[in-house]
Design a protein around this motif. Structure first.
Motif, PDB file in Angstrom:
ATOM      1  N   GLY A   1       0.797  -1.284   0.002  1.00 47.24           N
ATOM      2  CA  GLY A   1       0.105   0.184   0.034  1.00 47.24           C
ATOM      3  C   GLY A   1       0.763   1.218  -0.015  1.00 47.24           C
ATOM      4  N   GLN A   2      -0.001   2.440   0.068  1.00 50.60           N
ATOM      5  CA  GLN A   2       0.762   3.732   0.039  1.00 50.60           C
ATOM      6  C   GLN A   2       1.287   4.035   1.422  1.00 50.60           C
ATOM      7  N   HIS A   3       2.267   3.565   1.908  1.00 49.77           N
ATOM      8  CA  HIS A   3       2.660   3.567   3.367  1.00 49.77           C
ATOM      9  C   HIS A   3       4.174   3.220   3.416  1.00 49.77           C
ATOM     10  N   GLY A   4       4.882   3.644   4.342  1.00 48.24           N
ATOM     11  CA  GLY A   4       6.374   3.160   4.632  1.00 48.24           C
ATOM     12  C   GLY A   4       6.537   1.902   4.915  1.00 48.24           C
ATOM     13  N   GLU A   5       7.654   1.601   5.248  1.00 47.77           N
ATOM     14  CA  GLU A   5       8.105   0.077   5.326  1.00 47.77           C
ATOM     15  C   GLU A   5       7.551  -0.403   6.755  1.00 47.77           C
ATOM     16  N   LEU A   6       7.080  -1.593   6.499  1.00 50.77           N
ATOM     17  CA  LEU A   6       6.540  -2.351   7.847  1.00 50.77           C
ATOM     18  C   LEU A   6       7.440  -2.752   8.751  1.00 50.77           C
ATOM     19  N   TRP A   7       7.138  -2.438  10.099  1.00 51.98           N
ATOM     20  CA  TRP A   7       8.239  -3.026  10.868  1.00 51.98           C
ATOM     21  C   TRP A   7       7.595  -3.996  12.142  1.00 51.98           C
ATOM     22  N   CYS A   8       6.462  -4.111  12.172  1.00 49.27           N
ATOM     23  CA  CYS A   8       5.826  -5.281  12.857  1.00 49.27           C
ATOM     24  C   CYS A   8       4.479  -5.707  12.339  1.00 49.27           C
ATOM     25  N   LEU A   9       4.036  -7.020  12.614  1.00 53.90           N
ATOM     26  CA  LEU A   9       2.715  -7.437  11.915  1.00 53.90           C
ATOM     27  C   LEU A   9       2.159  -8.488  13.146  1.00 53.90           C
ATOM     28  N   ALA A  10       0.650  -8.329  13.038  1.00 49.67           N
ATOM     29  CA  ALA A  10      -0.161  -8.988  13.867  1.00 49.67           C
ATOM     30  C   ALA A  10      -1.563  -9.409  13.233  1.00 49.67           C
ATOM     31  N   THR A  11      -1.988 -10.475  13.744  1.00 46.42           N
ATOM     32  CA  THR A  11      -3.426 -10.962  13.147  1.00 46.42           C
ATOM     33  C   THR A  11      -4.434 -10.358  14.239  1.00 46.42           C
ATOM     34  N   GLN A  12      -5.568  -9.961  13.443  1.00 45.21           N
ATOM     35  CA  GLN A  12      -6.772  -9.785  14.165  1.00 45.21           C
ATOM     36  C   GLN A  12      -7.221 -11.158  14.925  1.00 45.21           C
ATOM     37  N   PRO A  13      -7.829 -11.217  15.817  1.00 43.70           N
ATOM     38  CA  PRO A  13      -8.320 -12.076  16.820  1.00 43.70           C
ATOM     39  C   PRO A  13      -9.535 -12.617  15.777  1.00 43.70           C
ATOM     40  N   LYS A  14      -9.880 -13.894  16.260  1.00 46.56           N
ATOM     41  CA  LYS A  14     -10.900 -14.452  15.540  1.00 46.56           C
ATOM     42  C   LYS A  14     -12.288 -13.775  16.227  1.00 46.56           C
ATOM     43  N   GLY A  15     -13.181 -13.694  15.179  1.00 47.97           N
ATOM     44  CA  GLY A  15     -14.535 -13.099  15.522  1.00 47.97           C
ATOM     45  C   GLY A  15     -15.533 -14.296  15.162  1.00 47.97           C
ATOM     46  N   PRO A  16     -16.951 -13.594  15.117  1.00 46.57           N
ATOM     47  CA  PRO A  16     -17.939 -14.909  14.665  1.00 46.57           C
ATOM     48  C   PRO A  16     -17.500 -15.379  13.366  1.00 46.57           C
ATOM     49  N   ALA A  17     -18.259 -16.622  13.246  1.00 48.78           N
ATOM     50  CA  ALA A  17     -18.031 -17.512  12.106  1.00 48.78           C
ATOM     51  C   ALA A  17     -18.216 -16.883  10.835  1.00 48.78           C
ATOM     52  N   ALA A  18     -17.484 -17.117   9.979  1.00 48.38           N
ATOM     53  CA  ALA A  18     -17.415 -16.541   8.341  1.00 48.38           C
ATOM     54  C   ALA A  18     -16.836 -15.288   8.425  1.00 48.38           C
ATOM     55  N   SER A  19     -16.265 -14.800   9.631  1.00 50.81           N
ATOM     56  CA  SER A  19     -15.677 -13.454   9.540  1.00 50.81           C
ATOM     57  C   SER A  19     -14.240 -13.512   9.464  1.00 50.81           C
ATOM     58  N   ALA A  20     -13.793 -12.610   8.272  1.00 52.96           N
ATOM     59  CA  ALA A  20     -12.349 -12.846   8.036  1.00 52.96           C
ATOM     60  C   ALA A  20     -11.571 -12.049   9.042  1.00 52.96           C
ATOM     61  N   GLN A  21     -10.133 -12.424   9.153  1.00 49.52           N
ATOM     62  CA  GLN A  21      -9.266 -11.743   9.796  1.00 49.52           C
ATOM     63  C   GLN A  21      -8.578 -10.941   9.058  1.00 49.52           C
ATOM     64  N   ARG A  22      -8.217  -9.707   9.663  1.00 53.45           N
ATOM     65  CA  ARG A  22      -7.350  -8.856   9.053  1.00 53.45           C
ATOM     66  C   ARG A  22      -5.920  -8.667   9.493  1.00 53.45           C
TER      67      ARG A  22
END
Length: 1000
Positions: free
Chosen positions: A136-157
């Motif tokens: 994307g239109q942003h600087g260098e990525l220094w860290c990364l994390a996964t969004q916790p699970k939500g209701p069924a059929a909801s995608a993680q970001r």
């Protein structure tokens, strides 16, 4: 066996920058996730990503996704799909083993990484390469994390922190990866260096300005901003100006405190580690500081928490790993329990893993070595250091030409051994104590550099040293080696068919004849075989070429249920990890991570005859028939495996006299192994030749072999030996059952890496051990009293031989008592292991340190294991070898004492007369030991082992061992075997400079 001990390979262990588990807390997840296929990913500074299987504490390195030039993995994240419960109306027994029980379809696993760029990469575990990229239109990525699970059929970001103070949000829905939006901070000069999720919608970010910000990722708003406090900034400034910056790394001005790591507890509280060496506990409701603990002398770089939130682990730049526990009876109050130094450099990455019976923390850093620490039973169990070396050996040899190739990243080096070890030892003018003299025996004769930015995945060399095949994930290249009239090695390219050259491969093997090259690529359902024309010619100037159309050998299709095939890791378990040819180049076998073995035979003028491959069901031999596979192992009905025409595509199909690879008629009857095969090897047995493996030495020449012998060693150290043409277990396999194997072998925690055959002898080696088992020696009856015979003790390591024979037999240690790290601490391990005192020199010089004899204070039980084990080991005795065993024991014990004394003498700058005399006695003891081991014995030992060499990168033969040649047979009756053992110790790793030097 003659051993050339060397460290000449171009191996460079890369620093560990990130560690991530697919299911960090299986014990706390739903009932469906408890049986999910958990994996650990380790990201290194050279771009490699290693996939590990915890396997209840076995820790198998299944595969390595190779990196490339100027690549680095700085962060890893797993995205796990939702588990589903499916109806089992059919009552299939393949689902969980019980009729009518619901079928659990585990969520798919996806792995993502970042590397100091503005791009997130998703990796294809099946093929071992990048699957897609997004930026994307942003600087260098220094860290990364996964969004916790939500209701069924909801995608993680996926949420990444950038160097320009933004949170970049990426969506993973619809099995895709797309940039979504940015959450910005008011200051562009702020860098987000750590991130964690407090809830599904609230992200906690640690920044470079000493601030912890809480973002609402739904609208990008900053809800809270927590600072470290003015008094902390004042202490930082005073420390930086008055104490030479001992408390930090200077990662900013004296006014700034960098929050290197943040974690969130299950109750919502926030834990942070910063550049002042402190961890802070923040109230998750009021967002105020509840406690501050000074536990490190330098920056805190990483944090990990337990599933129940009762334990915190921190790692810092001062090499410390610190454990904190909640104070009983006090709400949200923590105390430091202990700290240890397991690493030689910074502790940059920490990750916790808790499952049924497993509770550990994995730590890593620039020293490239993963360390597994107990979490739940910390203080009651030892830690365990995993190997920094790859599981797949990056070394191969050409025994006929005495050449060794070794590869790393994009370089292949070729080394030559000029003189055999026997010639060196028999030369009266040679000084065998001079290490440089042994080093001069090997020469670097060539180097191959692979163009492009992809690292080498596999390489192989033919036994005569004329053909080298190198594979990356993108291409396959071949080179011909020949000697010029001047004696130099000339390397020339060999054209590879375009259908293979541009596809790449993950595994490669060359047949002993040099005529066939087998290539595998991930989970593909076929193996590609190339035929090299002119490779087996006697003309040295013959140009090697490949047949234009390769053959594709189809693997057996297994009846795997769809809910397993499209859930979890999918087809990842069908990834081929082992390829091996038989000694006569007429049989090919491959093994995958699931434990399946596929075999093919060569038919034609140079192939296996029909008589050798025919199966006589009523032959009356004592080999055990392999049971027919169950429904999970059978082939699908639409697979035409019985037709030879479907096994090979291409080649000279119209020529009935041409050689052609077809599937082994008994391939379907080969059973599925109990674990992934880490070693797959053929013995020297071939149909129509005298049997070698498993037969008595004096009768080997009179016993006719009717089949090949294929050995498989699993990740759980189980040994299996088959006759593949008849699909039978070999008769002598009963000698290698777990009950008959030595206790020392069963107690080894490291996984085997390779095996070498010396007639009926098996030389199995791993990272820290070298073990020999003689398959021709029958074990004693079960009524014997100890599993270790006097002959075994004669061939055991110096540590085992130092135990008097009158001691009680060792008891088998219960496996499974620990929680995935090291073994349990015992009372015997608490006592002093080494006590020294200063003794004044007789010549009036400075005193020297000597060991104090602690024999009277040793544990009288003599076993060093827990006494609550119910099953003791049976033993065998051999009275004919008592005198030989006693003599060897005395020699080895004497050598051990001299080596111990020599170790202390090296600390003194000058050698006294007594020290020189001790050195002479040590050399004499070593010569007597070598003569004794080379002299004929009344009966050869059934097993032998040593832990002297470590860590072992690989062991390769330098001369072919042939039992039929009398000139190559030693006085012991076994074929002579000369090998090169390559070590890569941890202290040989180039470490960067460390900040600060105050370590207390």
């Amino acid at each position: 066996m003659d051993i050339h001990r060397c460290r000449f390979v171009p191996f460079k262990a890369a620093a560990i920058n990130a560690v991530a588990f697919s299911h960090p807390h299986l014990a706390a997840d739903s009932k469906y996730s408890r049986g999910a296929p958990a994996r650990m990913a380790i990201g290194r500074a050279n771009g490699d990503i290693e996939i590990w299987n915890p396997m209840h504490g076995t820790w198998l390195q299944e595969t390595t996704i190779p990196g490339g030039q100027d690549r680095s993995v700085e962060g890893l994240a797993w995205v796990v799909g939702d588990d589903e419960e499916l109806d089992n109306n059919s009552g299939s027994s393949s689902a969980n083993g019980n009729k009518g029980r619901p079928i659990i379809s585990h969520g798919s696993l996806r792995l993502f990484s970042i590397g100091y760029t503005n791009t997130i990469t998703e990796w294809d575990l099946d093929k071992g390469c990048a699957k897609r990229h997004a930026s994307g239109q942003h600087g260098e990525l220094w860290c990364l994390a996964t969004q916790p699970k939500g209701p069924a059929a909801s995608a993680q970001r996926l949420v990444g922190g950038t160097m320009d103070g933004c949170l970049a949000l990426y969506t993973t829905e619809d099995d895709d990866l797309r940039f979504q939006r940015l959450c910005r901070t008011p200051k562009k000069s702020v860098k987000i260096v750590s991130i964690a999720f407090q809830t599904r919608q609230l992200a906690v970010a640690g920044c470079s300005d000493g601030t912890i910000r809480v973002f609402d990722i739904r609208n990008g708003a900053i809800l809270h901003a927590m600072t470290m406090g003015r008094e902390l900034l004042a202490e930082r400034a005073l420390s930086s100006s008055g104490k030479g910056n001992k408390g930090g790394n200077g990662g900013g001005s004296a006014k700034n405190v960098i929050v290197w790591s943040v974690r969130c507890l299950p109750n919502g509280d926030i834990v942070s580690g910063d550049s002042t060496g402190q961890i802070c506990i923040w109230d998750g409701t009021t967002y105020t500081q509840a406690q501050r603990i000074q536990s490190h002398t330098q920056d805190v770089l990483s944090l990990a928490t337990s599933a129940d939130g009762s334990s915190i682990v921190s790692g810092g730049m001062d090499r410390r790993v610190v454990l904190y526990r909640e104070i009983a009876g006090q709400t949200s109050r923590w105390a430091k329990v202990w700290h240890r130094r397991y690493h030689q450099h910074d502790v940059k990455a920490l990750a916790a893993f808790e499952a049924k019976g497993v509770s550990v923390v994995v730590a890593g850093g620039p020293d490239a070595t993963p360390v597994v620490l107990p979490l739940q039973k910390s203080g009651f169990e030892h830690h365990r250091t995993l190997s920094h070396l790859p599981q797949t050996v990056p070394v191969a040899s050409a025994p006929d030409a005495r050449l060794v190739i070794c590869w790393w990243e994009r370089r292949v080096e070729i080394w030559a051994f000029d003189t055999t070890l026997n010639e060196i030892l028999s030369d009266p003018t040679a000084d065998t104590s001079d290490a440089d003299m042994l080093d001069r025996n090997r020469r670097l004769v060539g180097r191959i550099l692979i163009k492009g930015d992809a690292n080498i995945t596999a390489a192989a060399i033919s036994p005569d040293g004329s053909l080298v095949v190198v594979a990356t994930i993108n291409e396959v290249k071949a080179f011909q080696l020949c000697k010029a009239p001047s004696g130099e090695l000339v390397i020339s390219k060999v054209a590879v068919p375009a259908a293979v050259a541009n596809k790449g491969a993950s595994g490669a093997a060359i047949s002993p004849s040099g005529r066939w090259v087998a290539l595998s690529n991930g989970v593909e359902n076929h193996v590609t075989v190339l035929e090299a024309l002119g490779a087996d010619s006697d003309e040295e100037t013959k140009k090697i070429t490949f047949r234009a159309k390769p053959s594709r050998l189809s693997r057996l299709r297994r009846s795997i249920p769809n809910h397993e095939l499209f859930s979890g890791l999918g087809r990842y378990d069908r990834r081929v990890t082992r390829l091996v040819f038989s000694p006569d180049s007429k049989l090919l076998a491959v093994g995958d991570l699931a434990g399946y073995i596929d075999t093919w035979v060569l038919r034609g003028p140079n192939g296996v005859s029909d008589e050798a491959s025919a199966v006589d069901a009523a032959d009356g031999e004592d080999g055990e028939m392999v049971d027919a596979p169950n429904d999970d192992e059978e082939e699908d009905s639409d697979a035409s495996s019985d037709e030879d025409s479907s096994d090979a595509e291409g080649g000279d199909e119209l020529d009935t006299h041409a050689n052609k690879w077809v599937r082994n008629p008994r391939a379907k009857q080969m059973p599925k192994l109990s674990g992934a095969p880490v070693v797959l090897s053929f013995s020297a047995d071939v149909p129509g030749a005298p049997a070698v493996a498993g037969e008595a030495v004096d009768t080997a020449s009179s016993t006719a072999a009717r089949d090949y012998v294929l050995l498989a060693v699993t990740a759980t150290s189980r040994l299996f030996a088959f006759n593949p043409l008849r699909a039978r277990l070999v008769p002598w396999l009963r000698r290698l059952t777990p009950a008959n194997l030595p206790l020392e072998f069963r107690n080894i925690r490291d996984i085997a890496k390779g095996v070498l055959w010396q007639g009926p002898r098996l030389w199995i080696y791993g990272t820290t051990f070298l073990f020999m088992v003689d398959t021709s020696v029958e074990p004693a009856p079960a009524s014997s009293s100890a599993i270790t015979s006097s002959t075994d003790k004669a061939g055991a390591s110096s540590t085992a031989l130092s135990t008097p024979s009158a001691d009680p037999p060792k008891r088998k240690r219960k496996r499974g008592d620990d929680t995935g790290a090291g073994g349990r601490m015992t009372l015997a391990g608490v006592g002093p292991q080494r006590v020294q005192m200063v003794v004044e020199s007789a010549e009036g010089g400075a005193g020297e340190w000597v060991d104090v004899d602690m024999e009277g204070t040793e544990d009288k039980s003599g076993d060093g294991y827990d006494d609550d084990s119910d099953d003791s080991d049976d033993s065998e005795s051999d009275s004919d070898n008592g005198e030989a065993a006693s003599h060897a024991q005395k020699l080895l014990h004497q050598q051990q004492q001299h080596q111990q004394q020599l170790k202390h003498q090296k600390k003194s700058p000058r050698k006294t007369r007594k020290q020189q005399q001790q050195e002479d006695e040590e050399k004499e003891a070593d010569n007597q030991l070598q003569k004794h081991l080379r002299s004929p014995q009344p009966q050869q030992p059934r097993w032998w082992h040593t832990f002297k060499y470590r860590p072992i990168l690989g062991v390769v033969p330098l001369a072919a061992a042939s039992s039929s040649s009398s000139s190559s047979t030693s006085t012991s009756g076994y074929p002579s075997l000369e090998v090169a053992l390559i070590e890569r110790p941890g202290w040989d790793i180039d470490l960067p400079l460390r900040y600060g030097g105050d370590e207390r």
